[in-house]
Write a protein that holds these residues in place. Structure first.
Motif, PDB file in Angstrom:
ATOM      1  N   SER A 175      28.179   5.457 -25.515  1.00  7.89           N
ATOM      2  CA  SER A 175      29.441   4.956 -25.514  1.00  7.89           C
ATOM      3  C   SER A 175      30.072   5.878 -24.109  1.00  7.89           C
ATOM      4  O   SER A 175      31.121   5.352 -23.689  1.00  7.89           O
ATOM      5  N   VAL A 176      29.762   7.178 -24.054  1.00  4.78           N
ATOM      6  CA  VAL A 176      30.040   7.860 -22.958  1.00  4.78           C
ATOM      7  C   VAL A 176      29.332   7.472 -21.733  1.00  4.78           C
ATOM      8  O   VAL A 176      29.924   7.141 -20.598  1.00  4.78           O
ATOM      9  N   TRP A 177      27.764   7.275 -21.699  1.00  7.16           N
ATOM     10  CA  TRP A 177      27.086   7.167 -20.654  1.00  7.16           C
ATOM     11  C   TRP A 177      27.320   5.809 -20.056  1.00  7.16           C
ATOM     12  O   TRP A 177      27.778   5.893 -18.736  1.00  7.16           O
ATOM     13  N   VAL A 178      27.471   4.771 -20.967  1.00 12.33           N
ATOM     14  CA  VAL A 178      27.660   3.417 -20.346  1.00 12.33           C
ATOM     15  C   VAL A 178      29.067   3.453 -19.643  1.00 12.33           C
ATOM     16  O   VAL A 178      29.413   2.746 -18.669  1.00 12.33           O
ATOM     17  N   GLY A 179      30.156   3.720 -20.526  1.00 15.41           N
ATOM     18  CA  GLY A 179      31.332   3.789 -19.946  1.00 15.41           C
ATOM     19  C   GLY A 179      31.756   4.428 -18.607  1.00 15.41           C
ATOM     20  O   GLY A 179      32.403   3.700 -17.691  1.00 15.41           O
ATOM     21  N   VAL A 180      30.902   5.493 -18.219  1.00 19.94           N
ATOM     22  CA  VAL A 180      30.994   6.090 -16.846  1.00 19.94           C
ATOM     23  C   VAL A 180      30.078   5.317 -16.110  1.00 19.94           C
ATOM     24  O   VAL A 180      30.637   5.270 -14.859  1.00 19.94           O
ATOM     25  N   ALA A 181      28.828   5.323 -16.433  1.00 20.51           N
ATOM     26  CA  ALA A 181      27.890   4.825 -15.475  1.00 20.51           C
ATOM     27  C   ALA A 181      28.251   3.404 -14.861  1.00 20.51           C
ATOM     28  O   ALA A 181      27.819   3.006 -13.783  1.00 20.51           O
ATOM     29  N   SER A 182      28.779   2.690 -15.960  1.00 19.77           N
ATOM     30  CA  SER A 182      29.110   1.024 -15.348  1.00 19.77           C
ATOM     31  C   SER A 182      30.037   1.069 -14.118  1.00 19.77           C
ATOM     32  O   SER A 182      29.985   0.175 -13.564  1.00 19.77           O
ATOM     33  N   TYR A 183      30.721   2.193 -13.842  1.00 20.32           N
ATOM     34  CA  TYR A 183      31.598   2.283 -12.700  1.00 20.32           C
ATOM     35  C   TYR A 183      30.929   3.087 -11.513  1.00 20.32           C
ATOM     36  O   TYR A 183      31.348   2.946 -10.427  1.00 20.32           O
ATOM     37  N   LEU A 184      29.586   3.556 -11.839  1.00 24.94           N
ATOM     38  CA  LEU A 184      29.071   4.105 -10.584  1.00 24.94           C
ATOM     39  C   LEU A 184      27.708   3.779 -10.193  1.00 24.94           C
ATOM     40  O   LEU A 184      27.524   3.785  -8.868  1.00 24.94           O
ATOM     41  N   VAL A 185      27.061   2.813 -11.281  1.00 17.02           N
ATOM     42  CA  VAL A 185      25.763   2.430 -10.721  1.00 17.02           C
ATOM     43  C   VAL A 185      25.479   1.035 -11.261  1.00 17.02           C
ATOM     44  O   VAL A 185      26.232   0.471 -12.136  1.00 17.02           O
ATOM     45  N   PRO A 186      24.649   0.142 -10.631  1.00 17.47           N
ATOM     46  CA  PRO A 186      24.468  -1.323 -10.981  1.00 17.47           C
ATOM     47  C   PRO A 186      24.054  -1.342 -12.610  1.00 17.47           C
ATOM     48  O   PRO A 186      23.494  -0.142 -13.013  1.00 17.47           O
ATOM     49  N   ALA A 187      24.039  -2.421 -13.194  1.00 20.33           N
ATOM     50  CA  ALA A 187      23.858  -2.611 -14.460  1.00 20.33           C
ATOM     51  C   ALA A 187      22.361  -2.214 -14.676  1.00 20.33           C
ATOM     52  O   ALA A 187      22.013  -1.747 -15.750  1.00 20.33           O
ATOM     53  N   ALA A 188      21.325  -2.646 -13.929  1.00 25.15           N
ATOM     54  CA  ALA A 188      19.983  -2.514 -14.040  1.00 25.15           C
ATOM     55  C   ALA A 188      19.693  -1.076 -14.023  1.00 25.15           C
ATOM     56  O   ALA A 188      18.561  -0.669 -14.780  1.00 25.15           O
ATOM     57  N   ILE A 189      20.324  -0.049 -13.412  1.00 23.27           N
ATOM     58  CA  ILE A 189      20.071   1.401 -13.247  1.00 23.27           C
ATOM     59  C   ILE A 189      20.488   1.843 -14.619  1.00 23.27           C
ATOM     60  O   ILE A 189      19.794   2.599 -15.223  1.00 23.27           O
ATOM     61  N   TYR A 190      21.760   1.505 -15.037  1.00 19.55           N
ATOM     62  CA  TYR A 190      22.167   2.315 -16.216  1.00 19.55           C
ATOM     63  C   TYR A 190      21.463   1.865 -17.498  1.00 19.55           C
ATOM     64  O   TYR A 190      21.358   2.451 -18.589  1.00 19.55           O
ATOM     65  N   ASN A 191      21.107   0.295 -17.554  1.00 19.24           N
ATOM     66  CA  ASN A 191      20.347  -0.235 -18.568  1.00 19.24           C
ATOM     67  C   ASN A 191      18.993   0.765 -18.677  1.00 19.24           C
ATOM     68  O   ASN A 191      18.446   1.046 -19.730  1.00 19.24           O
ATOM     69  N   ILE A 192      18.325   1.273 -17.416  1.00 18.15           N
ATOM     70  CA  ILE A 192      17.202   2.000 -17.617  1.00 18.15           C
ATOM     71  C   ILE A 192      17.413   3.082 -18.264  1.00 18.15           C
ATOM     72  O   ILE A 192      16.622   3.563 -19.072  1.00 18.15           O
ATOM     73  N   VAL A 193      18.311   3.891 -17.904  1.00 19.56           N
ATOM     74  CA  VAL A 193      18.731   5.190 -18.304  1.00 19.56           C
ATOM     75  C   VAL A 193      19.118   5.130 -19.734  1.00 19.56           C
ATOM     76  O   VAL A 193      18.471   5.929 -20.496  1.00 19.56           O
ATOM     77  N   THR A 194      19.548   4.033 -20.220  1.00 20.32           N
ATOM     78  CA  THR A 194      19.984   3.744 -21.696  1.00 20.32           C
ATOM     79  C   THR A 194      18.902   3.799 -22.386  1.00 20.32           C
ATOM     80  O   THR A 194      18.699   4.180 -23.543  1.00 20.32           O
TER      81      THR A 194
END
Length: 222
Positions: A175-194
């Motif tokens: 909830s913290v990571w996606v909320g922040v990362a969605s503004y910084l990197v493409p969905a494919a990237i933050y999905n990988i980290v998730t």
């Protein structure tokens, strides 16, 4: 004369094929020797250190299967949010605490996501991909990694409870990571980290859990 040339050519071809066959057999023998040497080394190690060998075998298979399942979860998480797109404008979560990181606002939830983080669409996608992944992971770990013959009537509900606990822990972080990362990197990237984050936490907790519920004497009366 023609027959002599054809005979000579055929002889050359036969010798070339024979040489190629010998080279192929030579490579195969080297491969077999390497495999036999590795097999002999493992059998010797297993006989000398049965406890360590078992941990290495179980740990290795556990990690391999976990990463395969993690990859499958990632693939599902790439298209499932679109499948639940009708719920993307509906946000739900608990306890819905507002926060700010790097100047980016987010909503902390133990379960659920705010609209700006994907809403119910992302929550449903995450839960479905995670649950289906563990439906694949459970039989692989039980039957192949740990070779368990314990009672499913106990193993399944305990495994499910473990999945629920892990889901709540990971969702809190997401909830913290996606909320922040969605503004910084493409969905494919933050999905990988998730998924990697989810897989890392899951592997640690599930390995301990699996060692307990898939143990040889689990569920047997003493």
């Amino acid at each position: 004369m023609r027959s002599m040339v054809e005979g000579f050519s055929a002889g050359i071809n036969d010798r070339a094929e024979s040489k190629g066959y010998r080279e192929k057999r030579k490579i195969q023998r080297k491969g077999n020797c390497s495999m036999n040497a590795l097999k002999n080394f493992w059998e010797s190690f297993e006989n000398s250190h049965p406890g360590a060998a078992r941990w290495l075998r179980e740990g290795g298979l556990f990690v391999i299967f976990s990463y395969v399942v993690t990859f499958l979860k990632y693939l599902m998480l790439m298209f499932l949010p679109a499948l639940f797109a009708a719920y993307a404008t509906i946000g739900w979560g608990w306890p819905s605490i507002q926060g700010n990181l790097f100047g980016i606002s987010f909503t902390f939830n133990v379960i659920g996501y705010a609209v700006e983080d994907g809403g119910l669409a992302y929550l449903y996608a995450y839960l479905v991909s995670s649950f289906l992944g563990e439906c694949i992971n459970f039989p692989l770990q039980r039957n192949v990694t740990f070779k368990s013959h314990g009672p499913l009537v106990l193993q399944i509900p305990i495994y499910f409870l473990g999945w629920v606990v892990i889901t709540l822990i990971v969702n809190s972080i997401n909830s913290v990571w996606v909320g922040v990362a969605s503004y910084l990197v493409p969905a494919a990237i933050y999905n990988i980290v998730t998924i990697v984050l989810n897989g890392g936490v899951s592997m640690v907790v599930f390995f301990v859990l699996n060692k307990i519920i898939f143990a040889e004497n689990f569920g047997k009366r003493k």
